[in-house]
Motif scaffolding. Structure first.
Motif, PDB file in Angstrom:
ATOM      1  N   HIS A  85       9.123  16.537  55.266  1.00  0.00           N
ATOM      2  CA  HIS A  85       9.619  16.880  56.594  1.00  0.00           C
ATOM      3  C   HIS A  85       9.909  18.378  56.706  1.00  0.00           C
ATOM      4  O   HIS A  85       9.632  18.993  57.747  1.00  0.00           O
ATOM      5  CB  HIS A  85      10.864  16.054  56.929  1.00  0.00           C
ATOM      6  CG  HIS A  85      11.232  16.111  58.366  1.00  0.00           C
ATOM      7  ND1 HIS A  85      10.393  15.701  59.379  1.00  0.00           N
ATOM      8  CD2 HIS A  85      12.369  16.541  58.974  1.00  0.00           C
ATOM      9  CE1 HIS A  85      10.984  15.874  60.542  1.00  0.00           C
ATOM     10  NE2 HIS A  85      12.186  16.383  60.328  1.00  0.00           N
ATOM     11  N   LEU A  86      10.444  18.968  55.642  1.00  0.00           N
ATOM     12  CA  LEU A  86      10.666  20.409  55.651  1.00  0.00           C
ATOM     13  C   LEU A  86       9.349  21.159  55.830  1.00  0.00           C
ATOM     14  O   LEU A  86       9.277  22.136  56.592  1.00  0.00           O
ATOM     15  CB  LEU A  86      11.359  20.854  54.356  1.00  0.00           C
ATOM     16  CG  LEU A  86      12.816  20.445  54.203  1.00  0.00           C
ATOM     17  CD1 LEU A  86      13.308  20.782  52.794  1.00  0.00           C
ATOM     18  CD2 LEU A  86      13.696  21.092  55.260  1.00  0.00           C
ATOM     19  N   GLU A  87       8.317  20.698  55.152  1.00  0.00           N
ATOM     20  CA  GLU A  87       6.999  21.335  55.296  1.00  0.00           C
ATOM     21  C   GLU A  87       6.489  21.211  56.727  1.00  0.00           C
ATOM     22  O   GLU A  87       5.948  22.170  57.293  1.00  0.00           O
ATOM     23  CB  GLU A  87       6.010  20.733  54.303  1.00  0.00           C
ATOM     24  CG  GLU A  87       6.331  21.108  52.867  1.00  0.00           C
ATOM     25  CD  GLU A  87       5.460  20.400  51.837  1.00  0.00           C
ATOM     26  OE1 GLU A  87       4.522  19.663  52.232  1.00  0.00           O
ATOM     27  OE2 GLU A  87       5.717  20.580  50.639  1.00  0.00           O
ATOM     28  N   ALA A  88       6.674  20.031  57.340  1.00  0.00           N
ATOM     29  CA  ALA A  88       6.231  19.828  58.722  1.00  0.00           C
ATOM     30  C   ALA A  88       7.034  20.705  59.690  1.00  0.00           C
ATOM     31  O   ALA A  88       6.468  21.300  60.621  1.00  0.00           O
ATOM     32  CB  ALA A  88       6.363  18.355  59.104  1.00  0.00           C
ATOM     33  N   LEU A  89       8.335  20.792  59.474  1.00  0.00           N
ATOM     34  CA  LEU A  89       9.166  21.642  60.339  1.00  0.00           C
ATOM     35  C   LEU A  89       8.747  23.099  60.229  1.00  0.00           C
ATOM     36  O   LEU A  89       8.639  23.819  61.233  1.00  0.00           O
ATOM     37  CB  LEU A  89      10.646  21.476  59.976  1.00  0.00           C
ATOM     38  CG  LEU A  89      11.273  20.127  60.312  1.00  0.00           C
ATOM     39  CD1 LEU A  89      12.668  20.036  59.706  1.00  0.00           C
ATOM     40  CD2 LEU A  89      11.317  19.903  61.810  1.00  0.00           C
TER      41      LEU A  89
ATOM     42  N   PRO B 239      12.780  27.773  62.846  1.00  0.00           N
ATOM     43  CA  PRO B 239      13.281  28.958  62.155  1.00  0.00           C
ATOM     44  C   PRO B 239      14.266  28.690  61.012  1.00  0.00           C
ATOM     45  O   PRO B 239      14.498  29.564  60.191  1.00  0.00           O
ATOM     46  CB  PRO B 239      13.981  29.748  63.268  1.00  0.00           C
ATOM     47  CG  PRO B 239      14.368  28.722  64.272  1.00  0.00           C
ATOM     48  CD  PRO B 239      13.295  27.653  64.207  1.00  0.00           C
ATOM     49  N   GLY B 240      14.841  27.503  60.937  1.00  0.00           N
ATOM     50  CA  GLY B 240      15.783  27.181  59.875  1.00  0.00           C
ATOM     51  C   GLY B 240      16.249  25.748  60.032  1.00  0.00           C
ATOM     52  O   GLY B 240      16.051  25.135  61.081  1.00  0.00           O
ATOM     53  N   VAL B 241      16.867  25.207  58.990  1.00  0.00           N
ATOM     54  CA  VAL B 241      17.301  23.809  59.022  1.00  0.00           C
ATOM     55  C   VAL B 241      18.697  23.660  58.419  1.00  0.00           C
ATOM     56  O   VAL B 241      19.114  24.462  57.583  1.00  0.00           O
ATOM     57  CB  VAL B 241      16.332  22.877  58.249  1.00  0.00           C
ATOM     58  CG1 VAL B 241      14.948  22.876  58.876  1.00  0.00           C
ATOM     59  CG2 VAL B 241      16.262  23.253  56.785  1.00  0.00           C
ATOM     60  N   VAL B 242      19.387  22.622  58.883  1.00  0.00           N
ATOM     61  CA  VAL B 242      20.624  22.170  58.259  1.00  0.00           C
ATOM     62  C   VAL B 242      20.384  20.717  57.894  1.00  0.00           C
ATOM     63  O   VAL B 242      20.053  19.897  58.763  1.00  0.00           O
ATOM     64  CB  VAL B 242      21.844  22.287  59.197  1.00  0.00           C
ATOM     65  CG1 VAL B 242      23.081  21.692  58.537  1.00  0.00           C
ATOM     66  CG2 VAL B 242      22.080  23.740  59.580  1.00  0.00           C
ATOM     67  N   MET B 243      20.520  20.390  56.623  1.00  0.00           N
ATOM     68  CA  MET B 243      20.315  19.022  56.162  1.00  0.00           C
ATOM     69  C   MET B 243      21.665  18.319  56.081  1.00  0.00           C
ATOM     70  O   MET B 243      22.606  18.865  55.506  1.00  0.00           O
ATOM     71  CB  MET B 243      19.627  19.026  54.800  1.00  0.00           C
ATOM     72  CG  MET B 243      18.234  19.618  54.847  1.00  0.00           C
ATOM     73  SD  MET B 243      17.477  19.785  53.218  1.00  0.00           S
ATOM     74  CE  MET B 243      18.330  21.240  52.587  1.00  0.00           C
ATOM     75  N   ALA B 244      21.736  17.129  56.668  1.00  0.00           N
ATOM     76  CA  ALA B 244      22.983  16.363  56.667  1.00  0.00           C
ATOM     77  C   ALA B 244      22.732  15.016  56.003  1.00  0.00           C
ATOM     78  O   ALA B 244      21.933  14.223  56.498  1.00  0.00           O
ATOM     79  CB  ALA B 244      23.477  16.160  58.093  1.00  0.00           C
TER      80      ALA B 244
ATOM     81  N   MET C 271      16.216  22.203  48.657  1.00  0.00           N
ATOM     82  CA  MET C 271      16.494  23.640  48.738  1.00  0.00           C
ATOM     83  C   MET C 271      15.378  24.447  48.070  1.00  0.00           C
ATOM     84  O   MET C 271      15.015  25.521  48.553  1.00  0.00           O
ATOM     85  CB  MET C 271      17.848  23.965  48.107  1.00  0.00           C
ATOM     86  CG  MET C 271      18.995  23.523  48.964  1.00  0.00           C
ATOM     87  SD  MET C 271      18.963  24.294  50.592  1.00  0.00           S
ATOM     88  CE  MET C 271      20.690  24.371  50.914  1.00  0.00           C
ATOM     89  N   GLU C 272      14.823  23.920  46.987  1.00  0.00           N
ATOM     90  CA  GLU C 272      13.693  24.592  46.333  1.00  0.00           C
ATOM     91  C   GLU C 272      12.477  24.602  47.262  1.00  0.00           C
ATOM     92  O   GLU C 272      11.798  25.618  47.392  1.00  0.00           O
ATOM     93  CB  GLU C 272      13.354  23.925  45.000  1.00  0.00           C
ATOM     94  CG  GLU C 272      12.165  24.551  44.280  1.00  0.00           C
ATOM     95  CD  GLU C 272      12.367  26.008  43.907  1.00  0.00           C
ATOM     96  OE1 GLU C 272      11.358  26.741  43.831  1.00  0.00           O
ATOM     97  OE2 GLU C 272      13.524  26.432  43.710  1.00  0.00           O
ATOM     98  N   THR C 273      12.207  23.486  47.907  1.00  0.00           N
ATOM     99  CA  THR C 273      11.097  23.424  48.862  1.00  0.00           C
ATOM    100  C   THR C 273      11.308  24.438  49.977  1.00  0.00           C
ATOM    101  O   THR C 273      10.386  25.172  50.345  1.00  0.00           O
ATOM    102  CB  THR C 273      10.968  22.002  49.451  1.00  0.00           C
ATOM    103  OG1 THR C 273      10.647  21.096  48.389  1.00  0.00           O
ATOM    104  CG2 THR C 273       9.888  21.935  50.520  1.00  0.00           C
TER     105      THR C 273
ATOM    106  N   PRO D 294      14.916  29.225  55.948  1.00  0.00           N
ATOM    107  CA  PRO D 294      16.364  29.221  55.727  1.00  0.00           C
ATOM    108  C   PRO D 294      16.908  27.795  55.836  1.00  0.00           C
ATOM    109  O   PRO D 294      16.569  27.051  56.765  1.00  0.00           O
ATOM    110  CB  PRO D 294      16.902  30.101  56.861  1.00  0.00           C
ATOM    111  CG  PRO D 294      15.745  30.969  57.250  1.00  0.00           C
ATOM    112  CD  PRO D 294      14.524  30.104  57.043  1.00  0.00           C
ATOM    113  N   ALA D 295      17.746  27.411  54.871  1.00  0.00           N
ATOM    114  CA  ALA D 295      18.259  26.042  54.836  1.00  0.00           C
ATOM    115  C   ALA D 295      19.698  26.021  54.348  1.00  0.00           C
ATOM    116  O   ALA D 295      20.104  26.851  53.530  1.00  0.00           O
ATOM    117  CB  ALA D 295      17.395  25.175  53.920  1.00  0.00           C
ATOM    118  N   ALA D 296      20.437  25.063  54.865  1.00  0.00           N
ATOM    119  CA  ALA D 296      21.811  24.820  54.424  1.00  0.00           C
ATOM    120  C   ALA D 296      22.009  23.313  54.399  1.00  0.00           C
ATOM    121  O   ALA D 296      21.264  22.569  55.043  1.00  0.00           O
ATOM    122  CB  ALA D 296      22.806  25.473  55.376  1.00  0.00           C
ATOM    123  N   ARG D 297      23.026  22.877  53.658  1.00  0.00           N
ATOM    124  CA  ARG D 297      23.340  21.456  53.617  1.00  0.00           C
ATOM    125  C   ARG D 297      24.746  21.235  54.132  1.00  0.00           C
ATOM    126  O   ARG D 297      25.687  21.876  53.691  1.00  0.00           O
ATOM    127  CB  ARG D 297      23.209  20.908  52.202  1.00  0.00           C
ATOM    128  CG  ARG D 297      23.032  19.406  52.208  1.00  0.00           C
ATOM    129  CD  ARG D 297      24.019  18.537  51.587  1.00  0.00           C
ATOM    130  NE  ARG D 297      24.456  18.783  50.253  1.00  0.00           N
ATOM    131  CZ  ARG D 297      25.594  18.273  49.808  1.00  0.00           C
ATOM    132  NH1 ARG D 297      26.370  17.551  50.581  1.00  0.00           N
ATOM    133  NH2 ARG D 297      25.976  18.506  48.592  1.00  0.00           N
TER     134      ARG D 297
END
Length: 129
Positions: free
Chosen positions: A11-15, A21-26, A46-48, A55-58
């Motif tokens: 999903h990160l790859e598709a986004l 521009p960035g994601v927050v994973m919950a 996070m590695e992906t 840019p990513a955060a959890r």
């Protein structure tokens, strides 16, 4: 039993491909950090994201936050009083009011199979909305 789809890394790859521009994973399926959350999100996802330059955060889990622990305690006491035949005061937020203690018929649709309704012999329809 198949796990939830899509895989977070896919999903990160598709986004990223869609220009997000960035994601927050919950970790919405979990109330506390444990090895699955830590490995799947904090390590693999996070590695992906790093490899993609995304840019990513959890988001944090509730864990043992005192407000969350108090909420669980209050719900357990409320439910226990209802099971003993009492009429507990039900604290609520918002306009919807308190909900029922047990799912009503057709409450929780299952897209994979029909299941019996709790307290009834009638089958519950699959995901039909």
């Amino acid at each position: 039993m198949p796990w939830l789809e899509p895989d977070v890394n896919d999903h990160l790859e598709a986004l990223h491909a869609d220009g997000v521009p960035g994601v927050v994973m919950a970790p919405i399926g979990f109330v506390s950090d444990h090895m699955e959350v830590i490995y799947d999100l904090d390590t693999e996802a996070m590695e992906t994201a790093r490899e993609l330059g995304l840019p990513a955060a959890r988001a944090a889990t509730a864990g043992v936050h005192p407000d969350f622990v108090a909420l669980v305690r209050d719900l357990l006491l409320e439910r226990a009083e209802a099971e003993r035949g009492g009429s507990p005061e039900r604290a609520v937020c918002g306009a919807l009011g308190p909900r029922w203690d047990r799912c009503q018929p057709h409450c929780c649709a299952n897209p994979r199979a029909e299941l019996p309704v709790v307290g009834s012999a009638a089958p519950r329809a699959g995901f039909d909305k």
